[in-house]
Design an enzyme around this catalytic site. Structure first.
Site, PDB file in Angstrom:
ATOM      1  N   LYS A 117      52.778  -9.136 -17.591  1.00 53.83           N
ATOM      2  CA  LYS A 117      52.823  -9.616 -16.258  1.00 53.83           C
ATOM      3  C   LYS A 117      51.394 -10.593 -16.178  1.00 53.83           C
ATOM      4  O   LYS A 117      51.478 -11.787 -15.491  1.00 53.83           O
ATOM      5  CB  LYS A 117      52.063  -8.354 -15.483  1.00 53.83           C
ATOM      6  CG  LYS A 117      53.280  -7.541 -15.204  1.00 53.83           C
ATOM      7  CD  LYS A 117      53.006  -6.462 -14.027  1.00 53.83           C
ATOM      8  CE  LYS A 117      54.200  -5.607 -13.759  1.00 53.83           C
ATOM      9  NZ  LYS A 117      54.233  -4.774 -13.005  1.00 53.83           N
ATOM     10  N   LYS A 157      60.991 -13.389  -0.178  1.00 52.17           N
ATOM     11  CA  LYS A 157      60.492 -13.637  -1.469  1.00 52.17           C
ATOM     12  C   LYS A 157      61.431 -14.988  -1.849  1.00 52.17           C
ATOM     13  O   LYS A 157      61.029 -15.653  -2.547  1.00 52.17           O
ATOM     14  CB  LYS A 157      60.734 -12.298  -2.463  1.00 52.17           C
ATOM     15  CG  LYS A 157      59.652 -11.361  -1.983  1.00 52.17           C
ATOM     16  CD  LYS A 157      60.056 -10.338  -2.857  1.00 52.17           C
ATOM     17  CE  LYS A 157      59.977 -10.436  -4.459  1.00 52.17           C
ATOM     18  NZ  LYS A 157      58.695 -10.543  -4.930  1.00 52.17           N
ATOM     19  N   GLU A 164      44.944  -3.110 -13.699  1.00 49.78           N
ATOM     20  CA  GLU A 164      45.362  -4.525 -13.371  1.00 49.78           C
ATOM     21  C   GLU A 164      46.475  -5.036 -12.310  1.00 49.78           C
ATOM     22  O   GLU A 164      46.154  -5.971 -11.738  1.00 49.78           O
ATOM     23  CB  GLU A 164      45.830  -5.143 -14.582  1.00 49.78           C
ATOM     24  CG  GLU A 164      44.936  -5.195 -16.002  1.00 49.78           C
ATOM     25  CD  GLU A 164      45.266  -3.917 -16.889  1.00 49.78           C
ATOM     26  OE1 GLU A 164      45.115  -4.033 -18.035  1.00 49.78           O
ATOM     27  OE2 GLU A 164      45.499  -2.956 -16.209  1.00 49.78           O
ATOM     28  N   HIS A 198      48.795   0.527 -12.662  1.00 51.11           N
ATOM     29  CA  HIS A 198      47.732   0.380 -13.602  1.00 51.11           C
ATOM     30  C   HIS A 198      46.591  -0.582 -13.161  1.00 51.11           C
ATOM     31  O   HIS A 198      46.964  -1.227 -12.238  1.00 51.11           O
ATOM     32  CB  HIS A 198      48.452  -0.511 -14.902  1.00 51.11           C
ATOM     33  CG  HIS A 198      49.095   0.493 -15.854  1.00 51.11           C
ATOM     34  ND1 HIS A 198      49.028   0.276 -17.295  1.00 51.11           N
ATOM     35  CD2 HIS A 198      49.789   1.798 -15.797  1.00 51.11           C
ATOM     36  CE1 HIS A 198      49.757   1.120 -17.849  1.00 51.11           C
ATOM     37  NE2 HIS A 198      50.241   1.965 -17.028  1.00 51.11           N
TER      38      HIS A 198
END
Length: 486
Positions: free
Chosen positions: A315, A454, A102, A100
């Site tokens: 998100k 992470k 964004e 997407h």
């Protein structure tokens, strides 16, 4: 439905929503290649971007106090409408799950940030970063902010938008396409709920206004939305940093009472294709009165195969607490990097829905690590329409018999000197052969999402744990095996 936000000016009135939209559209037309853009005769796409807004440094203001101009620059851009299903996910890390616009723009922005960190580490003053107080950490220059632009309302909760109509234009009960016209991807998971959840949803429906709403393609459907009086009260908090919105809302209510007009009746609501998270409370999907429930976490729809990608509304809500830099870049940043404003182009839009989806769901979070804080991001809308949006193309070709479809390609652009552009299709770099899938050639960029790196961003992971436990409980997390690539 809109609050009185005209004109849509940013704090200090040095730039407006239209300024940002115009800059992004110009960048799209002039800097992005034809490859990856939709065929306007049969395709549409969505656009998103991050714009750097830089005001004069303090010494420049002192030298020229009457000239308080800002410079605006697009530093990241993305297009796209697709998301791969769970069955197409790969453990080798060489496919993009979510394309997407964004999300593509946010990835491009992180690439830009990484390059800016390299400039800072190389002692180049043109970097947006300056040394922080912690050794080896950087912070953003105080005269720079970032504005996020999207040509359309984010999918998910922010897209559940009420529409008002005058009393004499209300559709008669039982008319319109209604539930019979519902698309396959928006059909109920109400049937999968237990008796207790169904009772809860039916009770919820009785306490909400249920409306007939127009879809983007002219159809109708029904959804649950919050009562507007509840929504307006929730906006008028004591610590609200946008008093104009509250004052305007209050004035409007007073005027309505004096004239006896009352509130405009909400007769419809736009539907989102994003589905409720499995195992959590779902949509009531009640024909005529309640289709959607607001404030819920959702995953993006796939073509038959359910996705594991959270909606763009979810998100954005996460970024508004944890920042846009992600876990990896927090190794090098003293503070998270937040957006100062989110601007949406001309399209169906609701200030209440945007605020509910992006700000209010997480604003109560407490006990976050130092530096992390739910933001009061500015929410604005532009009056300028994206030329390749579905709505714009439908307006140009109102009588076309050709079915409009979303463009399968996604374009990623970042303000970096090396390979600023990537075009992907179905999650892979465009032109990748089947033989090359899994090789370095198929990777969109050098991979940086290795699980251990992470997890080593301890303050970010702690903040994410707190946010999930207090607001985003049903967030769908990918299995670790999909993150163990190098």
């Amino acid at each position: 439905m809109h609050f009185c936000l005209e004109p849509a000016l940013a704090p200090g009135a040095m730039w407006s929503a239209d300024d940002i939209a115009e800059l992004c559209y110009l960048h799209y037309r002039t800097r992005l290649p034809k490859q990856g853009k939709p065929d306007p005769n049969r395709e549409w796409t969505s656009l998103a971007a991050v714009v750097k807004v830089e005001s004069a440094a303090q010494r420049e203001v002192l030298a020229s106090p009457g000239n308080l101009q800002v410079t605006k620059e697009v530093v990241a851009m993305g297009t796209g409408t697709k998301c791969i299903g769970q069955n197409k996910m790969r453990k080798t890390g060489d496919i993009l799950n979510d394309s997407h616009a964004e999300i593509v723009a946010k990835r491009s922005f992180q690439r830009y940030l990484l390059h800016q960190m390299w400039l800072a580490a190389s002692h180049q003053q043109c970097s947006i970063f300056i040394p922080g107080t912690e050794t080896g950490k950087w912070k953003l220059k105080p005269n720079i902010i970032f504005v996020f632009f999207s040509s359309h309302t984010p999918c998910g909760d922010a897209s559940i938008i009420p529409i008002s109509e005058p009393e004499n234009q209300l559709p008669k009960p039982g008319t319109g396409d209604g539930a019979a016209g519902q698309s396959a991807e928006c059909r109920s998971n109400h049937d999968h709920l237990g008796p207790e959840d169904k009772r809860k949803l039916e009770k919820m429906a009785s306490n909400h206004i249920i409306k007939r709403m127009k879809t983007d393609d002219g159809g109708c459907f029904s959804v649950i939305t919050e009562d507007l009086s509840v929504q307006e009260v929730s906006v008028k908090r004591k610590d609200d940093t946008n008093p104009k919105i509250c004052e305007c809302s209050a004035e409007k209510q007073t005027a309505n009472k004096e004239t006896g007009l009352g509130r405009p009746k909400v007769v419809d609501v736009y539907r989102t294709g994003a589905k409720c998270v499995p195992g959590e409370l779902g949509d009531a999907r009640i024909p005529g009165l309640g289709y959607h429930s607001v404030g819920l976490l959702r995953v993006k729809p796939g073509r038959g195969d359910r996705t594991c990608s959270m909606s763009c509304s979810d998100k954005l809500a996460r970024w508004n607490v944890l920042g846009c830099q992600g876990a990896l870049l927090m190794h090098f940043l003293q503070y998270p990097l937040y957006l100062s404003a989110i601007i949406v182009g001309k399209c169906p839009y609701s200030q209440e829905a945007m605020r509910r989806a992006i700000i209010e769901r997480c604003q109560h979070i407490s006990f976050l690590p130092d530096g992390f804080l739910p933001q009061e991001v500015k929410l604005l809308q532009s009056d300028l329409q994206f030329e390749h949006s579905r709505q714009a193309i439908q307006e140009v070709q109102p009588n076309s018999k050709t079915k409009l479809v979303p463009c399968s390609a996604a374009i990623s652009w970042s303000a970096v000197p090396e390979q600023p552009l990537d075009v992907t299709s179905d999650g892979f770099r465009q032109g990748t052969t089947k033989k090359a899938i899994g090789s370095h050639q198929s990777r969109v960029k050098t991979l940086e999402t290795y699980w251990d790196y992470k997890e080593a961003a301890l303050n970010y992971q702690e903040a994410w744990k707190v946010l999930r436990s207090q607001a985003l409980l049903g967030w769908v997390k990918n299995a670790k095996e999909y993150l163990h690539f190098t």
